[in-house]
Design a protein around this motif. Structure first.
Motif, PDB file in Angstrom:
ATOM      1  N   TYR A  53     -20.856 -27.856  47.265  1.00  0.00           N
ATOM      2  CA  TYR A  53     -19.901 -28.528  47.553  1.00  0.00           C
ATOM      3  C   TYR A  53     -19.934 -29.240  46.136  1.00  0.00           C
ATOM      4  O   TYR A  53     -21.079 -29.270  45.724  1.00  0.00           O
ATOM      5  N   ARG A  54     -18.804 -29.236  45.124  1.00  0.00           N
ATOM      6  CA  ARG A  54     -18.437 -29.971  44.210  1.00  0.00           C
ATOM      7  C   ARG A  54     -18.600 -31.710  44.016  1.00  0.00           C
ATOM      8  O   ARG A  54     -17.665 -31.909  44.691  1.00  0.00           O
ATOM      9  N   TYR A  98     -23.438 -30.824  45.568  1.00  0.00           N
ATOM     10  CA  TYR A  98     -24.029 -31.036  46.865  1.00  0.00           C
ATOM     11  C   TYR A  98     -24.554 -29.679  46.937  1.00  0.00           C
ATOM     12  O   TYR A  98     -23.446 -28.722  47.927  1.00  0.00           O
ATOM     13  N   ASP A  99     -25.898 -28.873  47.604  1.00  0.00           N
ATOM     14  CA  ASP A  99     -26.125 -28.340  48.456  1.00  0.00           C
ATOM     15  C   ASP A  99     -26.759 -28.271  50.121  1.00  0.00           C
ATOM     16  O   ASP A  99     -28.541 -28.470  49.798  1.00  0.00           O
ATOM     17  N   PRO A 100     -26.352 -28.496  51.078  1.00  0.00           N
ATOM     18  CA  PRO A 100     -26.652 -28.755  51.678  1.00  0.00           C
ATOM     19  C   PRO A 100     -27.560 -27.606  52.925  1.00  0.00           C
ATOM     20  O   PRO A 100     -28.473 -27.728  53.667  1.00  0.00           O
ATOM     21  N   ALA A 146     -31.775 -30.992  51.733  1.00  0.00           N
ATOM     22  CA  ALA A 146     -30.991 -30.253  50.706  1.00  0.00           C
ATOM     23  C   ALA A 146     -30.599 -31.361  49.192  1.00  0.00           C
ATOM     24  O   ALA A 146     -31.802 -31.899  49.052  1.00  0.00           O
ATOM     25  N   THR A 147     -30.119 -30.374  48.598  1.00  0.00           N
ATOM     26  CA  THR A 147     -30.170 -30.041  47.072  1.00  0.00           C
ATOM     27  C   THR A 147     -29.228 -31.300  45.946  1.00  0.00           C
ATOM     28  O   THR A 147     -27.933 -30.444  46.976  1.00  0.00           O
ATOM     29  N   VAL A 148     -29.158 -31.899  45.415  1.00  0.00           N
ATOM     30  CA  VAL A 148     -27.774 -33.336  44.795  1.00  0.00           C
ATOM     31  C   VAL A 148     -28.430 -33.212  43.613  1.00  0.00           C
ATOM     32  O   VAL A 148     -28.954 -33.785  43.021  1.00  0.00           O
ATOM     33  N   THR A 149     -27.480 -33.029  42.739  1.00  0.00           N
ATOM     34  CA  THR A 149     -27.517 -32.971  41.761  1.00  0.00           C
ATOM     35  C   THR A 149     -26.257 -33.857  40.738  1.00  0.00           C
ATOM     36  O   THR A 149     -25.338 -33.505  41.320  1.00  0.00           O
ATOM     37  N   LEU A 150     -26.601 -34.077  39.854  1.00  0.00           N
ATOM     38  CA  LEU A 150     -25.436 -35.776  39.686  1.00  0.00           C
ATOM     39  C   LEU A 150     -25.593 -35.747  38.120  1.00  0.00           C
ATOM     40  O   LEU A 150     -26.995 -36.317  37.784  1.00  0.00           O
ATOM     41  N   VAL A 163     -19.462 -39.133  49.612  1.00  0.00           N
ATOM     42  CA  VAL A 163     -20.033 -38.852  48.384  1.00  0.00           C
ATOM     43  C   VAL A 163     -21.018 -40.315  47.382  1.00  0.00           C
ATOM     44  O   VAL A 163     -22.156 -41.218  47.141  1.00  0.00           O
ATOM     45  N   SER A 164     -20.308 -42.105  47.588  1.00  0.00           N
ATOM     46  CA  SER A 164     -20.953 -42.775  48.186  1.00  0.00           C
ATOM     47  C   SER A 164     -23.084 -42.606  48.946  1.00  0.00           C
ATOM     48  O   SER A 164     -23.310 -43.347  48.784  1.00  0.00           O
TER      49      SER A 164
END
Length: 65
Positions: A2-3, A24-26, A31-35, A54-55
């Protein structure tokens, strides 16, 4: 995958967005999160309101909503 994006509230859910702020890749374990944290803080300062999902991602990264 997901973006995480900034979109105008009047645009359709899958419509035009203003900026991509991360991914976001669950499916990964864990799970990886790049922000882009700096850009996220700038948008929040301008009055952007994140969705519930997102919050929760932001709170895990230590970004106050």
């Amino acid at each position: 995958m997901y973006r995480v994006v900034v979109a105008d509230s009047e645009c359709p859910r899958d419509g035009k967005f203003l900026e991509i702020l991360g991914n976001y890749d669950p499916n990964q374990n864990p799970a990886t999160v790049t922000l882009k944290e700096e850009r996220i803080r700038q948008w929040l300062a301008k009055g952007a309101k994140p969705t519930l999902t997102v919050s929760q991602l932001l709170e895990k990264r230590g970004i106050r909503v």
